[in-house]
Write a protein that holds these residues in place. Structure first.
Motif, PDB file in Angstrom:
ATOM      1  N   ALA A 233     -23.678 -24.156 -10.804  1.00 25.90           N
ATOM      2  CA  ALA A 233     -25.154 -22.812 -11.259  1.00 25.90           C
ATOM      3  C   ALA A 233     -24.154 -21.847 -11.327  1.00 25.90           C
ATOM      4  O   ALA A 233     -23.962 -21.207 -10.528  1.00 25.90           O
ATOM      5  CB  ALA A 233     -26.057 -22.761  -9.642  1.00 25.90           C
ATOM      6  N   ARG A 234     -24.667 -20.777 -12.715  1.00 29.19           N
ATOM      7  CA  ARG A 234     -23.808 -20.329 -13.159  1.00 29.19           C
ATOM      8  C   ARG A 234     -25.268 -18.558 -12.529  1.00 29.19           C
ATOM      9  O   ARG A 234     -24.552 -17.486 -11.594  1.00 29.19           O
ATOM     10  CB  ARG A 234     -23.841 -19.670 -14.371  1.00 29.19           C
ATOM     11  N   THR A 235     -25.665 -18.733 -12.206  1.00 29.71           N
ATOM     12  CA  THR A 235     -26.967 -18.057 -11.485  1.00 29.71           C
ATOM     13  C   THR A 235     -28.016 -18.044 -10.859  1.00 29.71           C
ATOM     14  O   THR A 235     -28.874 -19.557 -11.076  1.00 29.71           O
ATOM     15  CB  THR A 235     -27.372 -17.795 -13.059  1.00 29.71           C
ATOM     16  N   ILE A 236     -28.345 -17.737  -9.996  1.00 30.88           N
ATOM     17  CA  ILE A 236     -29.457 -18.069  -9.180  1.00 30.88           C
ATOM     18  C   ILE A 236     -29.911 -16.402  -9.270  1.00 30.88           C
ATOM     19  O   ILE A 236     -29.876 -15.039  -8.854  1.00 30.88           O
ATOM     20  CB  ILE A 236     -29.002 -18.792  -8.221  1.00 30.88           C
ATOM     21  N   ALA A 237     -32.177 -16.578  -9.370  1.00 32.08           N
ATOM     22  CA  ALA A 237     -32.325 -15.719  -9.095  1.00 32.08           C
ATOM     23  C   ALA A 237     -34.000 -15.874  -8.508  1.00 32.08           C
ATOM     24  O   ALA A 237     -34.598 -17.289  -7.839  1.00 32.08           O
ATOM     25  CB  ALA A 237     -32.753 -15.013 -10.802  1.00 32.08           C
ATOM     26  N   ASP A 280     -43.724 -18.196 -14.763  1.00 29.84           N
ATOM     27  CA  ASP A 280     -43.036 -18.884 -16.015  1.00 29.84           C
ATOM     28  C   ASP A 280     -43.110 -17.555 -16.228  1.00 29.84           C
ATOM     29  O   ASP A 280     -41.440 -17.488 -17.530  1.00 29.84           O
ATOM     30  CB  ASP A 280     -44.233 -20.153 -16.249  1.00 29.84           C
ATOM     31  N   ALA A 281     -43.919 -16.381 -16.360  1.00 25.03           N
ATOM     32  CA  ALA A 281     -43.432 -15.329 -16.570  1.00 25.03           C
ATOM     33  C   ALA A 281     -41.850 -14.769 -16.575  1.00 25.03           C
ATOM     34  O   ALA A 281     -41.261 -14.107 -17.447  1.00 25.03           O
ATOM     35  CB  ALA A 281     -44.555 -14.360 -16.917  1.00 25.03           C
ATOM     36  N   PHE A 282     -41.639 -15.060 -15.324  1.00 24.36           N
ATOM     37  CA  PHE A 282     -40.753 -14.228 -14.748  1.00 24.36           C
ATOM     38  C   PHE A 282     -39.409 -14.988 -15.409  1.00 24.36           C
ATOM     39  O   PHE A 282     -38.363 -14.477 -15.549  1.00 24.36           O
ATOM     40  CB  PHE A 282     -40.009 -14.027 -13.255  1.00 24.36           C
ATOM     41  N   MET A 283     -39.361 -16.682 -15.573  1.00 26.65           N
ATOM     42  CA  MET A 283     -38.350 -16.952 -15.696  1.00 26.65           C
ATOM     43  C   MET A 283     -38.196 -17.095 -17.371  1.00 26.65           C
ATOM     44  O   MET A 283     -36.984 -17.397 -17.589  1.00 26.65           O
ATOM     45  CB  MET A 283     -38.431 -19.037 -15.904  1.00 26.65           C
ATOM     46  N   LEU A 287     -34.814 -15.976 -19.219  1.00 21.11           N
ATOM     47  CA  LEU A 287     -33.913 -15.899 -20.002  1.00 21.11           C
ATOM     48  C   LEU A 287     -33.380 -15.688 -21.119  1.00 21.11           C
ATOM     49  O   LEU A 287     -32.701 -15.504 -21.750  1.00 21.11           O
ATOM     50  CB  LEU A 287     -34.294 -17.566 -20.545  1.00 21.11           C
ATOM     51  N   TYR A 288     -34.772 -15.020 -21.245  1.00 21.05           N
ATOM     52  CA  TYR A 288     -34.585 -13.994 -22.269  1.00 21.05           C
ATOM     53  C   TYR A 288     -33.087 -13.148 -22.046  1.00 21.05           C
ATOM     54  O   TYR A 288     -32.711 -12.611 -23.284  1.00 21.05           O
ATOM     55  CB  TYR A 288     -36.038 -13.389 -22.842  1.00 21.05           C
ATOM     56  N   GLY A 289     -33.582 -12.060 -21.497  1.00 19.89           N
ATOM     57  CA  GLY A 289     -32.265 -10.935 -20.269  1.00 19.89           C
ATOM     58  C   GLY A 289     -31.347 -11.642 -20.560  1.00 19.89           C
ATOM     59  O   GLY A 289     -30.503 -11.218 -21.060  1.00 19.89           O
ATOM     60  N   LEU A 290     -30.477 -12.842 -20.149  1.00 20.52           N
ATOM     61  CA  LEU A 290     -28.962 -14.158 -20.314  1.00 20.52           C
ATOM     62  C   LEU A 290     -29.314 -13.973 -21.276  1.00 20.52           C
ATOM     63  O   LEU A 290     -27.983 -14.112 -22.076  1.00 20.52           O
ATOM     64  CB  LEU A 290     -29.366 -15.171 -19.082  1.00 20.52           C
ATOM     65  N   VAL A 300     -31.443  -7.719 -16.330  1.00 20.14           N
ATOM     66  CA  VAL A 300     -31.459  -8.520 -16.941  1.00 20.14           C
ATOM     67  C   VAL A 300     -33.130  -8.875 -16.086  1.00 20.14           C
ATOM     68  O   VAL A 300     -33.862  -9.805 -15.713  1.00 20.14           O
ATOM     69  CB  VAL A 300     -30.778  -9.681 -16.865  1.00 20.14           C
ATOM     70  N   VAL A 301     -32.512  -8.366 -14.514  1.00 23.41           N
ATOM     71  CA  VAL A 301     -33.214  -8.854 -13.029  1.00 23.41           C
ATOM     72  C   VAL A 301     -34.215  -7.983 -13.410  1.00 23.41           C
ATOM     73  O   VAL A 301     -35.890  -8.386 -12.857  1.00 23.41           O
ATOM     74  CB  VAL A 301     -32.882  -8.916 -12.150  1.00 23.41           C
ATOM     75  N   SER A 302     -34.472  -6.655 -14.371  1.00 22.40           N
ATOM     76  CA  SER A 302     -35.887  -5.547 -14.198  1.00 22.40           C
ATOM     77  C   SER A 302     -36.178  -6.404 -15.419  1.00 22.40           C
ATOM     78  O   SER A 302     -37.930  -6.004 -15.158  1.00 22.40           O
ATOM     79  CB  SER A 302     -35.463  -4.951 -14.718  1.00 22.40           C
ATOM     80  N   PHE A 303     -36.244  -6.520 -16.092  1.00 23.64           N
ATOM     81  CA  PHE A 303     -36.825  -6.876 -17.452  1.00 23.64           C
ATOM     82  C   PHE A 303     -37.713  -8.730 -16.609  1.00 23.64           C
ATOM     83  O   PHE A 303     -38.848  -8.702 -16.909  1.00 23.64           O
ATOM     84  CB  PHE A 303     -36.464  -7.598 -18.346  1.00 23.64           C
ATOM     85  N   ALA A 304     -36.833  -9.668 -15.793  1.00 20.73           N
ATOM     86  CA  ALA A 304     -37.827 -10.966 -15.355  1.00 20.73           C
ATOM     87  C   ALA A 304     -39.005 -10.114 -14.808  1.00 20.73           C
ATOM     88  O   ALA A 304     -39.765 -10.777 -14.601  1.00 20.73           O
ATOM     89  CB  ALA A 304     -36.812 -11.873 -14.976  1.00 20.73           C
TER      90      ALA A 304
END
Length: 340
Positions: A233-237, A280-283, A287-290, A300-304
């Motif tokens: 796991a590289r990223t946890i959100a 699902d929108a956040f997910m 993904l898009y931001g990453l 990335v987290v602001s976009f999500a």
């Protein structure tokens, strides 16, 4: 160009109109959606190619679901057609201080009958870069969990990035297994995980806690503990939700990577039109931001978070806002002025 494959169940959703209660309804609004498909649809809307893998029966209702998949531009060529029924869920949308209620009718749906070998995962993944699954699929049946593991193992061997939205649905785990018996092995392959700390600990078999999500030090310690259990796991959100009422939320987001915690500001969401699909929108936004701005994790987290917030204003499971609308939202601090 990145290509994403998602795997799960698409459902017929039936909702009483105008926030009516079930026993008031003489008709239902019908839409189609499901966690993993919702992610794929959002990604295509943002310009990322996505295929959706599922099993559907050969009947006219399943064709309606297929048409929804086509209409969103999501790839459907590898969908398997077998079994006898599409899953259904009924949603009574809450309002004010009356909570929403979900009734599932998905026992023996086509995807719950899936078996190892039904899907040629090497073929599915041959030109893909990313595989996404959620904690809902292994809850459906023993064989669905086995196929989910088959998919993650194949994706890992083929070098795909693997992401997971660790949804827990207590009403679905009905075949004698606890999540802690299956989820740790599945999550071992995941590189990106979306989950609140409570849910992740529960599904990994740890003692459940209720952390203070405003405490950065405590949150970093808990995320680090999870990462030690899940070395890939590289990223946890996660989303940060404060429920004022069914019509009023405060929504923020957290992202943890490389021992650094990134926090998106909280937004007031009032009124809420439809909460379903906001995770699902956040997910999809994550993904898009990453993929598109991996060196700017605050963005990335602001976009999500922005995608999650905006989804609350859209009826149905699927987020329909464009990436330009999300970027405008976060750049204008969510002012929602008229676009003239």
């Amino acid at each position: 160009m990145t290509k994403v494959v998602t795997f799960g169940e698409i459902l017929m959703r039936m909702s009483p109109p105008n926030n009516l209660m079930y026993d008031q309804a003489s008709s239902f609004d019908v839409t189609y959606g499901g966690g993993e498909f919702n992610v794929a649809a959002s990604l295509v809307n943002y310009g990322i190619e996505a295929d959706f893998i599922t099993i559907l029966p050969q009947n006219p209702i399943a064709e309606c679901a297929i048409n929804t998949i086509k209409n969103y531009g999501v790839g459907y060529k590898n969908i398997l057609r077998k079994g006898n029924r599409i899953g259904i869920y009924f949603l009574e949308n809450g309002i004010a201080n009356r909570n929403s209620k979900v009734v599932y009718d998905r026992t023996n749906s086509s995807i719950s009958q899936i078996k190892k070998g039904d899907i040629d995962w090497k073929l599915v993944f041959k030109d893909a870069d990313w595989f996404h699954w959620s904690g809902i699929t292994p809850a459906l049946s023993k064989t669905a969990a086995e196929v989910c593991l088959e998919a993650t193992e194949t994706a890992s061997k083929m070098g795909l990035t693997i992401s997971t939205d660790l949804n827990y649905r207590s009403k679905l785990w009905n075949y004698g297994k606890h999540p802690k018996e299956l989820i740790p092995k599945l999550l071992a392959y995941s590189n990106v995980i979306l989950s609140d700390i409570d849910t992740a600990r529960f599904m990994l078999g740890l003692e459940k806690i209720y952390p203070d999500y405003a405490n950065d030090i405590l949150i970093k310690e808990n995320f680090e503990q999870l990462k030690k259990m899940l070395p890939n796991a590289r990223t946890i959100a996660m989303t940060v939700r404060n429920c004022i009422s069914a019509s009023h939320y405060k929504i923020g987001g957290l992202l943890y990577k490389d021992n650094t915690l990134y926090r998106a500001k909280k937004h007031d969401v009032n009124p809420v039109l439809d909460r379903v699909g906001s995770g699902d929108a956040f997910m999809a936004g994550l993904l898009y931001g990453l993929v598109k701005f991996p060196d700017n994790l605050q963005k990335v987290v602001s976009f999500a978070t922005g995608t999650c917030v905006l989804k609350h204003s859209i009826f149905g499971d699927i987020n329909r806002v464009t990436k330009e609308e999300v970027l405008n939202f976060i750049n204008t601090n969510g002012s929602a002025k008229v676009d003239r």
